[in-house]
Design a protein around this motif. Sequence first.
Motif, PDB file in Angstrom:
ATOM      1  N   SER A  81       0.845  -1.192   0.000  1.00 24.72           N
ATOM      2  CA  SER A  81       0.000   0.000   0.000  1.00 24.72           C
ATOM      3  C   SER A  81       0.883   1.247   0.000  1.00 24.72           C
ATOM      4  N   ILE A  82       0.625   2.132  -0.957  1.00 26.45           N
ATOM      5  CA  ILE A  82       1.424   3.335  -1.136  1.00 26.45           C
ATOM      6  C   ILE A  82       0.520   4.555  -0.976  1.00 26.45           C
ATOM      7  N   HIS A  83       0.917   5.484  -0.093  1.00 26.48           N
ATOM      8  CA  HIS A  83       0.163   6.732   0.080  1.00 26.48           C
ATOM      9  C   HIS A  83       0.237   7.553  -1.202  1.00 26.48           C
ATOM     10  N   VAL A  84      -0.942   8.023  -1.674  1.00 28.54           N
ATOM     11  CA  VAL A  84      -0.988   8.860  -2.870  1.00 28.54           C
ATOM     12  C   VAL A  84      -1.940  10.028  -2.637  1.00 28.54           C
ATOM     13  N   SER A  85      -1.838  11.019  -3.488  1.00 24.48           N
ATOM     14  CA  SER A  85      -2.745  12.161  -3.459  1.00 24.48           C
ATOM     15  C   SER A  85      -3.390  12.250  -4.829  1.00 24.48           C
ATOM     16  N   THR A  86      -4.696  11.961  -4.913  1.00 21.24           N
ATOM     17  CA  THR A  86      -5.394  11.973  -6.192  1.00 21.24           C
ATOM     18  C   THR A  86      -6.894  12.118  -5.977  1.00 21.24           C
ATOM     19  N   ILE A  87      -7.571  12.583  -7.016  1.00 20.77           N
ATOM     20  CA  ILE A  87      -9.027  12.614  -6.991  1.00 20.77           C
ATOM     21  C   ILE A  87      -9.591  11.443  -7.802  1.00 20.77           C
ATOM     22  N   LEU A  88      -8.713  10.685  -8.439  1.00 24.83           N
ATOM     23  CA  LEU A  88      -9.137   9.537  -9.229  1.00 24.83           C
ATOM     24  C   LEU A  88      -9.655   8.429  -8.316  1.00 24.83           C
ATOM     25  N   GLU A  89     -10.375   7.487  -8.901  1.00 22.41           N
ATOM     26  CA  GLU A  89     -10.893   6.337  -8.156  1.00 22.41           C
ATOM     27  C   GLU A  89     -10.682   5.077  -8.982  1.00 22.41           C
ATOM     28  N   GLY A  90     -10.737   3.928  -8.302  1.00 25.97           N
ATOM     29  CA  GLY A  90     -10.693   2.649  -9.002  1.00 25.97           C
ATOM     30  C   GLY A  90      -9.302   2.214  -9.399  1.00 25.97           C
ATOM     31  N   ASN A  91      -9.225   1.603 -10.587  1.00 25.24           N
ATOM     32  CA  ASN A  91      -7.952   1.085 -11.088  1.00 25.24           C
ATOM     33  C   ASN A  91      -7.181   2.193 -11.802  1.00 25.24           C
ATOM     34  N   VAL A  92      -5.912   2.314 -11.458  1.00 25.82           N
ATOM     35  CA  VAL A  92      -5.050   3.359 -12.003  1.00 25.82           C
ATOM     36  C   VAL A  92      -3.660   2.791 -12.255  1.00 25.82           C
ATOM     37  N   LYS A  93      -2.815   3.642 -12.765  1.00 26.23           N
ATOM     38  CA  LYS A  93      -1.385   3.351 -12.836  1.00 26.23           C
ATOM     39  C   LYS A  93      -0.700   4.398 -11.983  1.00 26.23           C
ATOM     40  N   ILE A  94       0.386   3.998 -11.357  1.00 29.02           N
ATOM     41  CA  ILE A  94       1.181   4.943 -10.584  1.00 29.02           C
ATOM     42  C   ILE A  94       2.631   4.834 -11.054  1.00 29.02           C
ATOM     43  N   SER A  95       3.370   5.914 -10.856  1.00 28.52           N
ATOM     44  CA  SER A  95       4.797   5.879 -11.168  1.00 28.52           C
ATOM     45  C   SER A  95       5.537   6.779 -10.196  1.00 28.52           C
ATOM     46  N   ILE A  96       6.777   6.376  -9.905  1.00 27.66           N
ATOM     47  CA  ILE A  96       7.629   7.114  -8.976  1.00 27.66           C
ATOM     48  C   ILE A  96       9.012   7.199  -9.614  1.00 27.66           C
ATOM     49  N   ARG A  97       9.519   8.415  -9.760  1.00 30.85           N
ATOM     50  CA  ARG A  97      10.852   8.582 -10.343  1.00 30.85           C
ATOM     51  C   ARG A  97      11.905   8.027  -9.380  1.00 30.85           C
ATOM     52  N   PRO A  98      12.863   7.253  -9.873  1.00 33.35           N
ATOM     53  CA  PRO A  98      13.894   6.679  -9.009  1.00 33.35           C
ATOM     54  C   PRO A  98      14.694   7.718  -8.216  1.00 33.35           C
ATOM     55  N   GLU A  99      14.903   8.911  -8.786  1.00 32.30           N
ATOM     56  CA  GLU A  99      15.670   9.937  -8.065  1.00 32.30           C
ATOM     57  C   GLU A  99      14.860  10.587  -6.951  1.00 32.30           C
ATOM     58  N   ASN A 100      13.556  10.309  -6.863  1.00 31.85           N
ATOM     59  CA  ASN A 100      12.724  10.835  -5.775  1.00 31.85           C
ATOM     60  C   ASN A 100      12.649   9.893  -4.583  1.00 31.85           C
ATOM     61  N   ILE A 101      13.358   8.794  -4.659  1.00 33.65           N
ATOM     62  CA  ILE A 101      13.330   7.796  -3.585  1.00 33.65           C
ATOM     63  C   ILE A 101      14.597   7.901  -2.753  1.00 33.65           C
ATOM     64  N   ILE A 102      14.406   7.928  -1.450  1.00 36.08           N
ATOM     65  CA  ILE A 102      15.517   7.973  -0.492  1.00 36.08           C
ATOM     66  C   ILE A 102      15.682   6.570   0.082  1.00 36.08           C
ATOM     67  N   LEU A 103      16.908   6.132   0.244  1.00 32.33           N
ATOM     68  CA  LEU A 103      17.185   4.862   0.915  1.00 32.33           C
ATOM     69  C   LEU A 103      17.716   5.171   2.304  1.00 32.33           C
ATOM     70  N   ALA A 104      17.223   4.435   3.303  1.00 34.69           N
ATOM     71  CA  ALA A 104      17.637   4.655   4.694  1.00 34.69           C
ATOM     72  C   ALA A 104      17.909   3.307   5.359  1.00 34.69           C
ATOM     73  N   ARG A 105      18.915   3.300   6.243  1.00 34.58           N
ATOM     74  CA  ARG A 105      19.256   2.072   6.983  1.00 34.58           C
ATOM     75  C   ARG A 105      18.306   1.824   8.142  1.00 34.58           C
ATOM     76  N   GLY A 106      17.559   2.851   8.533  1.00 34.87           N
ATOM     77  CA  GLY A 106      16.615   2.692   9.639  1.00 34.87           C
ATOM     78  C   GLY A 106      15.445   3.629   9.435  1.00 34.87           C
ATOM     79  N   THR A 107      14.553   3.653  10.404  1.00 30.14           N
ATOM     80  CA  THR A 107      13.400   4.538  10.310  1.00 30.14           C
ATOM     81  C   THR A 107      13.733   5.894  10.926  1.00 30.14           C
ATOM     82  N   PHE A 108      12.983   6.889  10.537  1.00 30.59           N
ATOM     83  CA  PHE A 108      13.155   8.231  11.090  1.00 30.59           C
ATOM     84  C   PHE A 108      11.853   8.990  10.889  1.00 30.59           C
ATOM     85  N   ILE A 109      11.663  10.043  11.650  1.00 33.78           N
ATOM     86  CA  ILE A 109      10.446  10.840  11.548  1.00 33.78           C
ATOM     87  C   ILE A 109      10.642  11.863  10.437  1.00 33.78           C
ATOM     88  N   SER A 110       9.681  11.915   9.504  1.00 34.99           N
ATOM     89  CA  SER A 110       9.757  12.867   8.395  1.00 34.99           C
ATOM     90  C   SER A 110       8.355  13.143   7.881  1.00 34.99           C
TER      91      SER A 110
END
Length: 173
Positions: A81-110
């Motif tokens: 399950s991925i949090h999204v912001s949309t007014i669409l409903e039902g079946n969709v496609k989603i995409s995430i640019r690889p440079e918008n993803i952060i990798l972390a060794r642990g959890t943190f508040i953000s």
Amino acid sequence: MNEEILYKPEEIAQKLKLTKGTIYEMIKRGELQAHHIGRYIRISDTQFKAYLLKARGYENIYEATLSTKNDETFANVGSVSIHVSTILEGNVKISIRPENIILARGTFISSARNLLKGKVIDIIIVDNSALVVVDIGIPIKALITTKSLNEMNIKKDTDIHVVFKTMSVSVYK
């Protein structure tokens, strides 16, 4: 029943302002997916749109079903399950640019709503960049510098958290 539009390679060539031969080469190299129907090649509208997204830098493309819980909208891709912001409903496609993803060794508040734990399954190094593929229940690609890769000691089978903002997820029909 909605039938998907199928284009001839010539029609895709016109749309992209390229030659027919270039389109055939793109199909041969696997850059543009196509259907082989007998001796004919056809490109579906979905395949064409996927190519356009990938050409614009969107690599993490998934089919999802939207759901809402406690005034939050989620794109469900299998068990993920991925949090999204949309007014669409039902079946969709989603995409995430690889440079918008952060990798972390642990959890943190953000402020990022998406914090998903996974395991590194592949690393592709090109020049000073590393495309890190993480299995979070689905494979997702993050683009980081090789300096970050080395400093974080990320290797295949490393447990890692994938972090990205809700607004980094593009949602479309």
